[in-house]
Design a protein around this motif. Structure first.
Motif, PDB file in Angstrom:
ATOM      1  N   UNK A   1      -4.157  36.122   2.886  1.00 39.76           N
ATOM      2  CA  UNK A   1      -3.179  35.470   2.007  1.00 39.76           C
ATOM      3  C   UNK A   1      -3.890  35.059   0.712  1.00 39.76           C
ATOM      4  N   UNK A   2      -3.641  35.800  -0.372  1.00 34.87           N
ATOM      5  CA  UNK A   2      -4.272  35.494  -1.647  1.00 34.87           C
ATOM      6  C   UNK A   2      -3.538  34.317  -2.299  1.00 34.87           C
ATOM      7  N   UNK A   3      -4.315  33.282  -2.668  1.00 34.01           N
ATOM      8  CA  UNK A   3      -3.705  32.036  -3.121  1.00 34.01           C
ATOM      9  C   UNK A   3      -2.838  32.218  -4.357  1.00 34.01           C
ATOM     10  N   UNK A   4      -3.294  33.078  -5.280  1.00 30.52           N
ATOM     11  CA  UNK A   4      -2.540  33.217  -6.521  1.00 30.52           C
ATOM     12  C   UNK A   4      -1.188  33.891  -6.312  1.00 30.52           C
ATOM     13  N   UNK A   5      -0.994  34.523  -5.150  1.00 28.15           N
ATOM     14  CA  UNK A   5       0.283  35.177  -4.878  1.00 28.15           C
ATOM     15  C   UNK A   5       1.269  34.268  -4.150  1.00 28.15           C
ATOM     16  N   UNK A   6       0.796  33.098  -3.740  1.00 26.24           N
ATOM     17  CA  UNK A   6       1.667  32.162  -3.027  1.00 26.24           C
ATOM     18  C   UNK A   6       2.624  31.488  -4.017  1.00 26.24           C
ATOM     19  N   UNK A   7       3.881  31.448  -3.663  1.00 25.80           N
ATOM     20  CA  UNK A   7       4.880  30.730  -4.455  1.00 25.80           C
ATOM     21  C   UNK A   7       4.692  29.237  -4.214  1.00 25.80           C
ATOM     22  N   UNK A   8       4.220  28.516  -5.221  1.00 24.87           N
ATOM     23  CA  UNK A   8       3.919  27.097  -5.058  1.00 24.87           C
ATOM     24  C   UNK A   8       5.121  26.289  -4.580  1.00 24.87           C
ATOM     25  N   UNK A   9       6.301  26.695  -4.951  1.00 22.59           N
ATOM     26  CA  UNK A   9       7.491  25.947  -4.569  1.00 22.59           C
ATOM     27  C   UNK A   9       7.825  26.123  -3.087  1.00 22.59           C
ATOM     28  N   UNK A  10       7.132  27.036  -2.417  1.00 19.41           N
ATOM     29  CA  UNK A  10       7.321  27.241  -0.981  1.00 19.41           C
ATOM     30  C   UNK A  10       6.289  26.489  -0.152  1.00 19.41           C
ATOM     31  N   UNK A  11       5.399  25.739  -0.800  1.00 16.93           N
ATOM     32  CA  UNK A  11       4.325  25.033  -0.105  1.00 16.93           C
ATOM     33  C   UNK A  11       4.641  23.550  -0.005  1.00 16.93           C
TER      34      UNK A  11
ATOM     35  N   UNK B   1     -16.500  17.474  -7.505  1.00 15.03           N
ATOM     36  CA  UNK B   1     -17.196  18.644  -8.056  1.00 15.03           C
ATOM     37  C   UNK B   1     -16.268  19.531  -8.883  1.00 15.03           C
ATOM     38  N   UNK B   2     -14.950  19.451  -8.624  1.00 13.43           N
ATOM     39  CA  UNK B   2     -13.999  20.215  -9.426  1.00 13.43           C
ATOM     40  C   UNK B   2     -13.460  19.411 -10.604  1.00 13.43           C
ATOM     41  N   UNK B   3     -14.042  18.195 -10.798  1.00 21.25           N
ATOM     42  CA  UNK B   3     -13.672  17.347 -11.930  1.00 21.25           C
ATOM     43  C   UNK B   3     -12.175  17.034 -11.952  1.00 21.25           C
ATOM     44  N   UNK B   4     -11.657  16.713 -10.772  1.00 18.76           N
ATOM     45  CA  UNK B   4     -10.264  16.302 -10.649  1.00 18.76           C
ATOM     46  C   UNK B   4     -10.219  14.782 -10.717  1.00 18.76           C
ATOM     47  N   UNK B   5      -9.588  14.210 -11.735  1.00 24.67           N
ATOM     48  CA  UNK B   5      -9.550  12.745 -11.834  1.00 24.67           C
ATOM     49  C   UNK B   5      -8.740  12.146 -10.694  1.00 24.67           C
ATOM     50  N   UNK B   6      -9.302  11.150 -10.029  1.00 20.62           N
ATOM     51  CA  UNK B   6      -8.595  10.469  -8.958  1.00 20.62           C
ATOM     52  C   UNK B   6      -8.644   8.965  -9.229  1.00 20.62           C
ATOM     53  N   UNK B   7      -7.522   8.286  -9.119  1.00 18.01           N
ATOM     54  CA  UNK B   7      -7.525   6.831  -9.364  1.00 18.01           C
ATOM     55  C   UNK B   7      -8.346   6.117  -8.317  1.00 18.01           C
TER      56      UNK B   7
ATOM     57  N   UNK C   1      -4.877  16.528  -3.265  1.00 16.06           N
ATOM     58  CA  UNK C   1      -4.813  17.785  -2.519  1.00 16.06           C
ATOM     59  C   UNK C   1      -4.150  18.881  -3.352  1.00 16.06           C
ATOM     60  N   UNK C   2      -3.033  18.547  -3.980  1.00 13.95           N
ATOM     61  CA  UNK C   2      -2.325  19.534  -4.797  1.00 13.95           C
ATOM     62  C   UNK C   2      -3.182  19.977  -5.974  1.00 13.95           C
ATOM     63  N   UNK C   3      -3.814  19.030  -6.643  1.00 13.76           N
ATOM     64  CA  UNK C   3      -4.662  19.373  -7.788  1.00 13.76           C
ATOM     65  C   UNK C   3      -5.831  20.263  -7.355  1.00 13.76           C
ATOM     66  N   UNK C   4      -6.397  19.979  -6.188  1.00  7.17           N
ATOM     67  CA  UNK C   4      -7.490  20.811  -5.681  1.00  7.17           C
ATOM     68  C   UNK C   4      -6.996  22.224  -5.395  1.00  7.17           C
ATOM     69  N   UNK C   5      -5.825  22.348  -4.795  1.00 10.92           N
ATOM     70  CA  UNK C   5      -5.255  23.662  -4.506  1.00 10.92           C
ATOM     71  C   UNK C   5      -5.038  24.446  -5.801  1.00 10.92           C
ATOM     72  N   UNK C   6      -4.578  23.759  -6.826  1.00  9.96           N
ATOM     73  CA  UNK C   6      -4.404  24.419  -8.130  1.00  9.96           C
ATOM     74  C   UNK C   6      -5.741  24.902  -8.676  1.00  9.96           C
ATOM     75  N   UNK C   7      -6.784  24.101  -8.541  1.00  7.11           N
ATOM     76  CA  UNK C   7      -8.120  24.512  -8.973  1.00  7.11           C
ATOM     77  C   UNK C   7      -8.581  25.750  -8.211  1.00  7.11           C
ATOM     78  N   UNK C   8      -8.317  25.777  -6.909  1.00 14.09           N
ATOM     79  CA  UNK C   8      -8.684  26.940  -6.103  1.00 14.09           C
ATOM     80  C   UNK C   8      -7.992  28.206  -6.618  1.00 14.09           C
ATOM     81  N   UNK C   9      -6.794  28.039  -7.150  1.00 12.03           N
ATOM     82  CA  UNK C   9      -6.042  29.176  -7.698  1.00 12.03           C
ATOM     83  C   UNK C   9      -6.424  29.498  -9.139  1.00 12.03           C
ATOM     84  N   UNK C  10      -7.242  28.649  -9.746  1.00 16.16           N
ATOM     85  CA  UNK C  10      -7.593  28.847 -11.145  1.00 16.16           C
ATOM     86  C   UNK C  10      -6.548  28.345 -12.106  1.00 16.16           C
TER      87      UNK C  10
END
Length: 242
Positions: A1-11, A179-185, A218-227
């Protein structure tokens, strides 16, 4: 399952917070106490007893309960992406599980829908399923994996994705966000504080906020994984079922 092909609205992105069913080991009935002793004997080191390791009771579905399930959905338009958050939380575990099941049955019940969490294959998904059965709730299709082949189970796990087949180490969501420089409060509590906040302060709202922050991360990390670019904090919408 290639991440970039996943429809985000289905997750459906999710995280749970759990606590022991009772706050202190001495509050357990004798049978439950002995069963907990047997369950955790491998944790008891250097003359420790079951009471000494009771702070871990909340990680076992047989001795814990869910006090919050937070969910995140990504909505895509021509102008960009937004996150919609929904939480099920409170003292009535059966009710929050029934409400969560209704969400899955009504909106995430096709072969194209995916559940995603961090360490969720090992913890969140089985914990929810076990607590549903304990509460007499039939499993929604998204969690009913008995007899399914691995490729038929539409579950994603960001920790699993990060392993790339290396199963030796646990990697926290906090570390990956760093490490992915995702700002977290900055949180005013950690996972270790949840039981105390629940039982001593009776502040499940505070636990809900903490849980929702993890889902956003979690969502922001998933987006980073997809580029993909991160979603701006201004584009996060919260609704809750308490």
């Amino acid at each position: 399952m290639m991440l970039e092909k996943i429809n985000l609205e289905k997750v459906l992105f999710l995280d749970i917070e759990t606590v022991p069913e009772v706050y202190r080991f001495e509050d357990l009935d004798p049978v439950t106490a002995e069963l907990y002793n047997q369950k955790t004997r491998f944790l008891q080191k250097d003359e420790q007893t079951a009471a000494d390791v009771y702070e871990r009771a909340g990680i076992y579905a047989e001795f814990g309960k869910i006090v919050c399930i937070s969910c995140g959905f990504v909505h895509e338009t021509r102008t960009g992406k937004s996150i919609r958050m929904k939480s099920f939380y409170g003292d009535d575990e059966e009710k929050l599980l029934v409400d969560f099941k209704r969400l899955l049955d009504d909106n995430f019940n096709s072969p194209y829908h995916v559940l995603c969490g961090h360490n969720a294959k090992e913890f969140d998904f089985p914990f929810i399923a076990r607590r549903m059965l304990i509460n007499g709730i039939s499993l929604p299709n998204a969690l009913d994996i008995a007899g399914k082949k691995p490729w038929e189970i539409a579950h994603l796990d960001t920790m699993d994705l990060w392993k790339f087949g290396d199963y030796k180490h646990y990697t926290s969501l906090s570390l990956l966000c760093h490490i992915f420089k995702i700002p977290t409060p900055k949180d005013d509590i950690s996972g270790a504080d949840v039981a105390r906040v629940y039982f001593e302060e009776n502040d499940v709202e505070r636990i809900k906020v903490y849980c929702e922050k993890d889902v956003v991360a979690l969502i922001q990390l998933f987006l980073r994984f997809r580029g993909n670019d991160l979603i701006d904090e201004a584009d996060i919408v919260f609704t809750s079922n308490s």
